[in-house]
Design a protein around this motif. Structure first.
Motif, mmCIF file in Angstrom:
data_model
loop_
_atom_site.group_PDB
_atom_site.id
_atom_site.type_symbol
_atom_site.label_atom_id
_atom_site.label_comp_id
_atom_site.label_asym_id
_atom_site.label_seq_id
_atom_site.Cartn_x
_atom_site.Cartn_y
_atom_site.Cartn_z
ATOM 1 N N PHE A 1 -2.524 2.852 9.245
ATOM 2 C CA PHE A 1 -1.970 1.508 9.028
ATOM 3 C C PHE A 1 -3.089 0.471 9.002
ATOM 4 O O PHE A 1 -3.137 -0.390 8.113
ATOM 5 C CB PHE A 1 -0.963 1.178 10.125
ATOM 6 C CG PHE A 1 -0.395 -0.212 10.025
ATOM 7 C CD1 PHE A 1 0.751 -0.454 9.283
ATOM 8 C CD2 PHE A 1 -1.005 -1.289 10.667
ATOM 9 C CE1 PHE A 1 1.270 -1.736 9.164
ATOM 10 C CE2 PHE A 1 -0.496 -2.569 10.567
ATOM 11 C CZ PHE A 1 0.646 -2.794 9.818
ATOM 12 N N SER A 2 -3.973 0.533 9.978
ATOM 13 C CA SER A 2 -5.065 -0.433 10.081
ATOM 14 C C SER A 2 -5.948 -0.407 8.842
ATOM 15 O O SER A 2 -6.346 -1.459 8.318
ATOM 16 C CB SER A 2 -5.897 -0.155 11.335
ATOM 17 O OG SER A 2 -6.927 -1.099 11.475
ATOM 18 N N LYS A 3 -6.246 0.787 8.349
ATOM 19 C CA LYS A 3 -7.126 0.908 7.179
ATOM 20 C C LYS A 3 -6.438 0.383 5.926
ATOM 21 O O LYS A 3 -7.063 -0.302 5.097
ATOM 22 C CB LYS A 3 -7.527 2.370 6.988
ATOM 23 C CG LYS A 3 -8.472 2.612 5.812
ATOM 24 C CD LYS A 3 -8.894 4.061 5.727
ATOM 25 C CE LYS A 3 -9.710 4.479 6.947
ATOM 26 N NZ LYS A 3 -10.241 5.871 6.807
ATOM 27 N N PRO B 1 0.833 -1.211 0.000
ATOM 28 C CA PRO B 1 0.000 0.000 0.000
ATOM 29 C C PRO B 1 0.869 1.262 0.000
ATOM 30 O O PRO B 1 1.686 1.457 0.906
ATOM 31 C CB PRO B 1 -0.788 -0.121 1.306
ATOM 32 C CG PRO B 1 -0.763 -1.579 1.636
ATOM 33 C CD PRO B 1 0.572 -2.057 1.176
ATOM 34 N N GLU B 2 0.695 2.093 -1.003
ATOM 35 C CA GLU B 2 1.572 3.253 -1.160
ATOM 36 C C GLU B 2 1.294 4.358 -0.145
ATOM 37 O O GLU B 2 2.109 5.260 0.009
ATOM 38 C CB GLU B 2 1.462 3.793 -2.580
ATOM 39 C CG GLU B 2 1.983 2.822 -3.631
ATOM 40 C CD GLU B 2 2.007 3.423 -5.023
ATOM 41 O OE1 GLU B 2 1.612 4.607 -5.151
ATOM 42 O OE2 GLU B 2 2.425 2.726 -5.957
ATOM 43 N N GLY B 3 0.185 4.291 0.540
ATOM 44 C CA GLY B 3 -0.110 5.330 1.522
ATOM 45 C C GLY B 3 0.504 5.095 2.889
ATOM 46 O O GLY B 3 0.300 5.903 3.803
ATOM 47 N N GLN B 4 1.265 4.013 3.055
ATOM 48 C CA GLN B 4 1.844 3.716 4.363
ATOM 49 C C GLN B 4 2.879 4.757 4.768
ATOM 50 O O GLN B 4 3.583 5.319 3.933
ATOM 51 C CB GLN B 4 2.463 2.325 4.378
ATOM 52 C CG GLN B 4 3.563 2.088 3.373
ATOM 53 C CD GLN B 4 4.051 0.640 3.440
ATOM 54 O OE1 GLN B 4 4.844 0.277 4.302
ATOM 55 N NE2 GLN B 4 3.569 -0.192 2.508
ATOM 56 N N THR B 5 2.941 5.007 6.079
ATOM 57 C CA THR B 5 3.849 6.023 6.605
ATOM 58 C C THR B 5 4.605 5.457 7.808
ATOM 59 O O THR B 5 4.654 4.248 8.017
ATOM 60 C CB THR B 5 3.056 7.264 7.056
ATOM 61 O OG1 THR B 5 2.128 6.880 8.087
ATOM 62 C CG2 THR B 5 2.280 7.864 5.897
ATOM 63 N N CYS B 6 5.164 6.331 8.606
ATOM 64 C CA CYS B 6 5.875 5.951 9.831
ATOM 65 C C CYS B 6 4.929 5.217 10.791
ATOM 66 O O CYS B 6 3.727 5.484 10.826
ATOM 67 C CB CYS B 6 6.424 7.209 10.499
ATOM 68 S SG CYS B 6 7.215 6.937 12.108
#
Length: 246
Positions: free
Chosen positions: A62-64, A36-41
């Motif tokens: 993260f959960s979504k 998923p490209e929207g993942q962050t820290c």
């Protein structure tokens, strides 16, 4: 099956080859990789600094992003432990579907699939068992626990052709990094790191490996500045037989 891949921000920015090695391992096992490209820290830096609430949105994100995956894998024990604890506190079932890489290979993947890795690494290697992986995720037996000795990363390394795992005097001692601890207590952090490096070097290690690139960043930096011949390498690179980086 598609495996969700979570790559911590510092690996994404500083050590992308570790993420690439992780992808190579998962694909070699016959699985597809979902990223998923929207993942962050993961939010661990804020939590460690006393601003845990600032990371709540990151946990929700993260959960979504990963809710559709049966298994989520990350090559970082410290980040994964933080996520697991935060998700458990929210009673999020995703907490039981996230796995550190060696945990996934040892506990989830069938043994006949793991044998497909067929990794080769003809070197003497010292295993640094990071605090988060050891005492948080249960990847190995802490020396203070009177239970049967085991180490999931060590078992995987034992199957690598040509690799010799060197013994250590203190196999589960902290490297001294500790995230923000290295910032607020640099002298103590450096002394602890040098002590750990010496344990590995005194037993002839050519490489120091771990499930945590953060620990290896600390140890590798100290070795680089001291001119030590040994190098730091993430366990994913060994298991994927990736070309070595200087």
């Amino acid at each position: 099956m598609t495996i969700g891949l979570f790559i911590p921000c510092y690996i994404d920015q500083l050590y992308p080859h570790v993420g690439q090695a992780t992808v190579a391992i998962i694909e070699r096992l016959g699985y597809e990789v979902g990223f998923p490209e929207g993942q962050t820290c993961c939010g661990q830096p804020m939590s460690n600094s006393g601003y845990a609430a600032m990371g709540d949105d990151l946990i929700r994100t993260f959960s979504k992003l990963f809710e559709s995956y049966e298994h989520i894998v990350s090559p970082s024990a410290s980040c994964l432990l933080h996520l697991k604890e935060k998700l458990e506190a929210r009673h999020d079932p995703l907490a039981h579907r996230i796995h550190e890489l060696t945990e996934f290979l040892h506990d989830i993947v069938p043994a006949d699939r793991v044998s497909r890795l067929n990794a080769q690494f003809p070197h003497r290697v010292g295993l640094h068992q990071s605090c988060h992986g050891l005492r948080g995720l249960g990847l190995a037996r802490p020396s203070e626990c009177m239970i049967t000795d085991f180490s999931k990363p060590a078992r995987l390394l034992a199957a690598v052709q040509g690799l010799e795992l060197v013994p250590l005097d203190r196999p589960d001692e902290c490297c001294g990094f500790g995230g923000t601890f290295a910032v607020f207590e640099p002298d103590v952090s450096v002394a602890m790191g040098r002590d750990r490096i010496q344990d590995h070097l005194s037993h002839g290690a050519e490489f120091i490996t771990s499930t945590d690139m953060s620990c290896l960043m600390h140890l590798g930096g100290l070795m680089g500045r001291s001119g030590a011949r040994a190098k730091a390498i993430h366990i994913a690179e060994i298991l994927a037989s990736q070309p070595l980086r200087s």
